[in-house]
Design a protein around this motif. Structure first.
Motif, PDB file in Angstrom:
ATOM      1  N   VAL A  27       0.854  -1.183   0.000  1.00 17.54           N
ATOM      2  CA  VAL A  27       0.000   0.000   0.000  1.00 17.54           C
ATOM      3  C   VAL A  27       0.895   1.239   0.000  1.00 17.54           C
ATOM      4  CG1 VAL A  27      -1.772   1.299   1.231  1.00 17.54           C
ATOM      5  CG2 VAL A  27      -1.805  -1.202   1.307  1.00 17.54           C
ATOM      6  N   LEU A  28       0.637   2.148  -0.933  1.00 17.45           N
ATOM      7  CA  LEU A  28       1.389   3.396  -0.976  1.00 17.45           C
ATOM      8  C   LEU A  28       0.975   4.310   0.174  1.00 17.45           C
ATOM      9  CD1 LEU A  28       1.165   4.296  -4.790  1.00 17.45           C
ATOM     10  CD2 LEU A  28       3.047   3.163  -3.601  1.00 17.45           C
ATOM     11  N   ILE A  29       1.916   5.058   0.688  1.00 14.46           N
ATOM     12  CA  ILE A  29       1.610   5.978   1.780  1.00 14.46           C
ATOM     13  C   ILE A  29       0.694   7.098   1.315  1.00 14.46           C
ATOM     14  CG2 ILE A  29       3.644   7.448   1.343  1.00 14.46           C
ATOM     15  CD1 ILE A  29       3.805   7.744   4.449  1.00 14.46           C
ATOM     16  N   ARG A  30      -0.231   7.496   2.186  1.00 11.75           N
ATOM     17  CA  ARG A  30      -1.056   8.684   1.972  1.00 11.75           C
ATOM     18  C   ARG A  30      -1.259   9.339   3.332  1.00 11.75           C
ATOM     19  NH1 ARG A  30      -4.414   4.263   1.831  1.00 11.75           N
ATOM     20  NH2 ARG A  30      -6.288   4.354   3.112  1.00 11.75           N
ATOM     21  N   LEU A  88      -0.153  15.520  -0.307  1.00 11.01           N
ATOM     22  CA  LEU A  88       0.400  14.435   0.507  1.00 11.01           C
ATOM     23  C   LEU A  88      -0.660  13.387   0.818  1.00 11.01           C
ATOM     24  CD1 LEU A  88       2.661  16.441   2.997  1.00 11.01           C
ATOM     25  CD2 LEU A  88       3.392  15.041   1.061  1.00 11.01           C
ATOM     26  N   GLY A  89      -1.927  13.755   0.669  1.00 11.06           N
ATOM     27  CA  GLY A  89      -3.007  12.826   0.969  1.00 11.06           C
ATOM     28  C   GLY A  89      -3.855  12.523  -0.244  1.00 11.06           C
ATOM     29  N   GLU A  90      -4.720  11.519  -0.093  1.00 10.29           N
ATOM     30  CA  GLU A  90      -5.648  11.133  -1.166  1.00 10.29           C
ATOM     31  C   GLU A  90      -6.818  10.394  -0.532  1.00 10.29           C
ATOM     32  OE1 GLU A  90      -7.686  11.113  -3.793  1.00 10.29           O
ATOM     33  OE2 GLU A  90      -5.858  11.329  -4.994  1.00 10.29           O
ATOM     34  N   LYS A  91      -8.029  10.903  -0.729  1.00  8.37           N
ATOM     35  CA  LYS A  91      -9.206  10.291  -0.126  1.00  8.37           C
ATOM     36  C   LYS A  91     -10.122   9.607  -1.131  1.00  8.37           C
ATOM     37  CE  LYS A  91      -9.499  13.458   3.805  1.00  8.37           C
ATOM     38  NZ  LYS A  91     -10.370  14.407   4.555  1.00  8.37           N
ATOM     39  N   ARG A  92      -9.917   9.829  -2.398  1.00 10.97           N
ATOM     40  CA  ARG A  92     -10.814   9.249  -3.398  1.00 10.97           C
ATOM     41  C   ARG A  92     -10.705   7.730  -3.405  1.00 10.97           C
ATOM     42  NH1 ARG A  92      -8.893  12.020  -8.735  1.00 10.97           N
ATOM     43  NH2 ARG A  92      -6.912  11.680  -7.647  1.00 10.97           N
ATOM     44  N   ARG A 114      -6.880   6.179  -4.052  1.00 16.81           N
ATOM     45  CA  ARG A 114      -5.983   6.262  -2.897  1.00 16.81           C
ATOM     46  C   ARG A 114      -4.992   5.107  -2.847  1.00 16.81           C
ATOM     47  NH1 ARG A 114     -10.067   4.928   2.189  1.00 16.81           N
ATOM     48  NH2 ARG A 114     -11.144   3.150   1.266  1.00 16.81           N
ATOM     49  N   TYR A 115      -5.316   4.016  -3.515  1.00 15.11           N
ATOM     50  CA  TYR A 115      -4.386   2.888  -3.556  1.00 15.11           C
ATOM     51  C   TYR A 115      -3.515   2.885  -4.810  1.00 15.11           C
ATOM     52  CZ  TYR A 115      -7.181   1.155   0.304  1.00 15.11           C
ATOM     53  OH  TYR A 115      -7.814   1.039   1.524  1.00 15.11           O
ATOM     54  N   LYS A 116      -3.937   3.598  -5.832  1.00 14.10           N
ATOM     55  CA  LYS A 116      -3.202   3.576  -7.098  1.00 14.10           C
ATOM     56  C   LYS A 116      -2.012   4.526  -7.112  1.00 14.10           C
ATOM     57  CE  LYS A 116      -7.217   2.424  -9.994  1.00 14.10           C
ATOM     58  NZ  LYS A 116      -8.081   2.946 -11.088  1.00 14.10           N
ATOM     59  N   GLY A 117      -2.242   5.761  -6.683  1.00 16.90           N
ATOM     60  CA  GLY A 117      -1.215   6.774  -6.875  1.00 16.90           C
ATOM     61  C   GLY A 117      -1.120   7.130  -8.342  1.00 16.90           C
ATOM     62  N   GLU A 118      -0.175   7.995  -8.674  1.00 17.21           N
ATOM     63  CA  GLU A 118       0.010   8.394 -10.069  1.00 17.21           C
ATOM     64  C   GLU A 118       1.460   8.780 -10.297  1.00 17.21           C
ATOM     65  OE1 GLU A 118      -1.060  13.018 -10.364  1.00 17.21           O
ATOM     66  OE2 GLU A 118      -2.788  11.826  -9.735  1.00 17.21           O
ATOM     67  N   GLY A 119       1.842   8.850 -11.551  1.00 20.47           N
ATOM     68  CA  GLY A 119       3.183   9.307 -11.891  1.00 20.47           C
ATOM     69  C   GLY A 119       4.219   8.196 -11.932  1.00 20.47           C
ATOM     70  N   ASN A 120       5.436   8.565 -12.304  1.00 15.64           N
ATOM     71  CA  ASN A 120       6.518   7.600 -12.510  1.00 15.64           C
ATOM     72  C   ASN A 120       6.934   6.884 -11.237  1.00 15.64           C
ATOM     73  OD1 ASN A 120       6.611   8.253 -15.231  1.00 15.64           O
ATOM     74  ND2 ASN A 120       8.185   9.830 -14.949  1.00 15.64           N
ATOM     75  N   ASN A 158       8.476  15.346  -1.313  1.00 17.73           N
ATOM     76  CA  ASN A 158       8.284  15.671  -2.733  1.00 17.73           C
ATOM     77  C   ASN A 158       7.941  14.434  -3.555  1.00 17.73           C
ATOM     78  OD1 ASN A 158       8.712  18.425  -2.440  1.00 17.73           O
ATOM     79  ND2 ASN A 158      10.927  18.258  -2.762  1.00 17.73           N
ATOM     80  N   LEU A 159       8.532  13.311  -3.206  1.00 19.21           N
ATOM     81  CA  LEU A 159       8.216  12.066  -3.911  1.00 19.21           C
ATOM     82  C   LEU A 159       6.782  11.637  -3.626  1.00 19.21           C
ATOM     83  CD1 LEU A 159      11.558  10.087  -3.424  1.00 19.21           C
ATOM     84  CD2 LEU A 159      10.648  10.986  -5.570  1.00 19.21           C
ATOM     85  N   ILE A 160       6.344  11.810  -2.369  1.00 19.46           N
ATOM     86  CA  ILE A 160       4.951  11.488  -2.040  1.00 19.46           C
ATOM     87  C   ILE A 160       4.008  12.394  -2.839  1.00 19.46           C
ATOM     88  CG2 ILE A 160       3.198  11.451  -0.221  1.00 19.46           C
ATOM     89  CD1 ILE A 160       5.429  10.796   1.777  1.00 19.46           C
ATOM     90  N   ARG A 161       4.338  13.676  -2.902  1.00 14.70           N
ATOM     91  CA  ARG A 161       3.504  14.615  -3.678  1.00 14.70           C
ATOM     92  C   ARG A 161       3.432  14.216  -5.157  1.00 14.70           C
ATOM     93  NH1 ARG A 161       6.399  18.470  -0.335  1.00 14.70           N
ATOM     94  NH2 ARG A 161       4.968  19.347   1.223  1.00 14.70           N
ATOM     95  N   SER A 162       4.538  13.691  -5.667  1.00 12.88           N
ATOM     96  CA  SER A 162       4.541  13.279  -7.078  1.00 12.88           C
ATOM     97  C   SER A 162       3.600  12.113  -7.321  1.00 12.88           C
ATOM     98  CB  SER A 162       5.964  12.898  -7.507  1.00 12.88           C
ATOM     99  OG  SER A 162       6.337  11.612  -7.030  1.00 12.88           O
ATOM    100  N   MET A 163       3.301  11.326  -6.252  1.00 16.69           N
ATOM    101  CA  MET A 163       2.387  10.190  -6.383  1.00 16.69           C
ATOM    102  C   MET A 163       0.943  10.588  -6.100  1.00 16.69           C
ATOM    103  SD  MET A 163       4.447   7.010  -4.602  1.00 16.69           S
ATOM    104  CE  MET A 163       4.094   7.586  -2.933  1.00 16.69           C
ATOM    105  N   ARG A 164       0.759  11.789  -5.521  1.00 14.31           N
ATOM    106  CA  ARG A 164      -0.566  12.183  -5.058  1.00 14.31           C
ATOM    107  C   ARG A 164      -1.042  13.483  -5.693  1.00 14.31           C
ATOM    108  NH1 ARG A 164      -2.559   7.551  -3.398  1.00 14.31           N
ATOM    109  NH2 ARG A 164      -1.347   6.546  -1.740  1.00 14.31           N
ATOM    110  N   GLY A 165      -0.643  13.730  -6.935  1.00 11.15           N
ATOM    111  CA  GLY A 165      -1.130  14.904  -7.655  1.00 11.15           C
ATOM    112  C   GLY A 165      -0.753  16.215  -7.010  1.00 11.15           C
TER     113      GLY A 165
END
Length: 347
Positions: A253-256, A292-296, A300-306, A282-289
């Motif tokens: 599970v990716l951190i949020r 640092l958080g994601e509630k959708r 919230r489990y997918k993340g985004e980016g490289n 900054n790396l967390i932000r790159s995964m969360r648009g």
């Protein structure tokens, strides 16, 4: 108070402001250090919670404790402490509410007319095997009820204390009524002490996997959370290790960092890893648009980016390499002896 002051045996370095409070009080550091962990008995009217999140596979959860001594700074359950008038910071680790009437409430739930048995997950919020369980044995008494009613139960825990109840687990397993999800975000003991101050050691967690597996109790390992530039390079090694010890499955599970979890984690990160704190954030932000958080749900489990995709690729490879021929079968509900309708089916 100095946020950078380390406090042994806990994750939060201070109390965060409760978002529901109009007024706040922050003690000075000397008074703060004198505060001991307290345990308060509460008397809920129900103990089994329906899980309505569409991206979670569990249908019911059960939490015998509110708050958790383990002290993980990133714990998603921290904000729930604010509904009780406490802080998601150190209060979450030091002010623990205990539900000693949980076994009686569980039995009452099983006796509900028309109840259809479905697996109940022990946790879903806080750990049922946190340190105070050694003394209070609420979880052990709940296990007695599950066994008496032949009802399926699954555990989520970070603590090898679960082995204390091996006698009940073995009996439940004989009817395919139990599985265990063990959280292992790292197998680096030095990092574990910082990430999870009061959980079991890596050595004891791995021993728990081995013992449970030797007794045919299915174990799923949860690498949660995966934090980039902190434990994100351990995927292959963790999966290999736990697979060899007998684990039947694993996932990550990716951190949020939602709501008040964010300041708790940021302060913890600055305290313990000042050299890389901004990089991690900054790396967390790159995964969360950019957040640092994601509630959708689902997102919230997918993340985004490289960065997120690289982590997912690593774990997909690890799962294919070490768990290709393994699985955990669904637990059985056919043995349930609770409601009158189910009792009649036995004849």
């Amino acid at each position: 108070m100095k946020p950078q002051t380390p406090y042994k045996g806990q994750g939060a370095v201070r109390n965060e402001i409760n978002r529901f409070d109009r007024y706040t009080y922050e003690p000075d550091e000397e008074d703060f250090l004198k505060v001991k962990t307290s345990f308060t008995e509460v008397f809920p009217k129900t103990i089994v919670n329906p899980v309505k999140s569409p991206d979670l596979s569990m249908e019911y959860s059960l939490n015998p404790y509110q708050g958790c001594e383990h002290g993980c700074s990133y714990c998603f359950a921290r904000p729930t402490h604010e509904y009780w008038g406490f802080s998601a910071g150190t209060d979450f680790e030091r002010k623990i509410m205990v539900k000693k009437n949980a076994p009686e409430l569980l039995e009452k739930f099983f006796k509900k007319r028309g109840y259809v048995p479905k697996t109940i997950v022990m946790s879903g919020n806080t750990d049922p095997y946190q340190p105070i369980e050694r003394e209070l044995e609420i979880t052990r008494n709940l296990l007695k009820v599950f066994l008496d009613y032949r009802h399926p139960v699954s555990f989520i825990t970070k603590n090898a204390l679960i082995l204390r109840d091996l006698d009940f687990l073995v009996k439940l397993r004989e009817l395919n009524l139990v599985s265990v999800n063990l959280s292992i975000p790292t197998i680096n003991e030095d990092l574990r002490r910082i990430m999870e101050p009061r959980t079991s050691s890596v050595k004891n967690k791995l021993k728990a996997i081995e013992v449970l597996s030797q007794n045919d109790i299915p174990v799923n390992v949860m690498v949660a959370p995966v934090i980039p530039a902190l434990n994100s390079d351990e995927g292959l090694n963790i999966y290999k290790t736990v697979s060899e010890l007998g684990a039947k499955s694993a996932h990550h599970v990716l951190i949020r960092l939602n709501d008040t979890v964010e300041p708790v984690f940021v302060n913890w990160l600055n305290n313990h890893f000042p050299d890389r704190a901004q990089k991690v954030l900054n790396l967390i932000r790159s995964m969360r648009g950019g957040n640092l958080g994601e509630k959708r749900y689902f997102e919230r489990y997918k993340g985004e980016g490289n960065v997120a995709e690289m982590i997912h690729d690593t774990y997909r490879l690890a799962r294919k390499k070490y768990f290709a021929d393994k699985r955990i079968d669904p637990l059985s509900t056919e043995h349930f002896t609770g409601t009158k309708e189910h009792q009649l089916r036995l004849f």
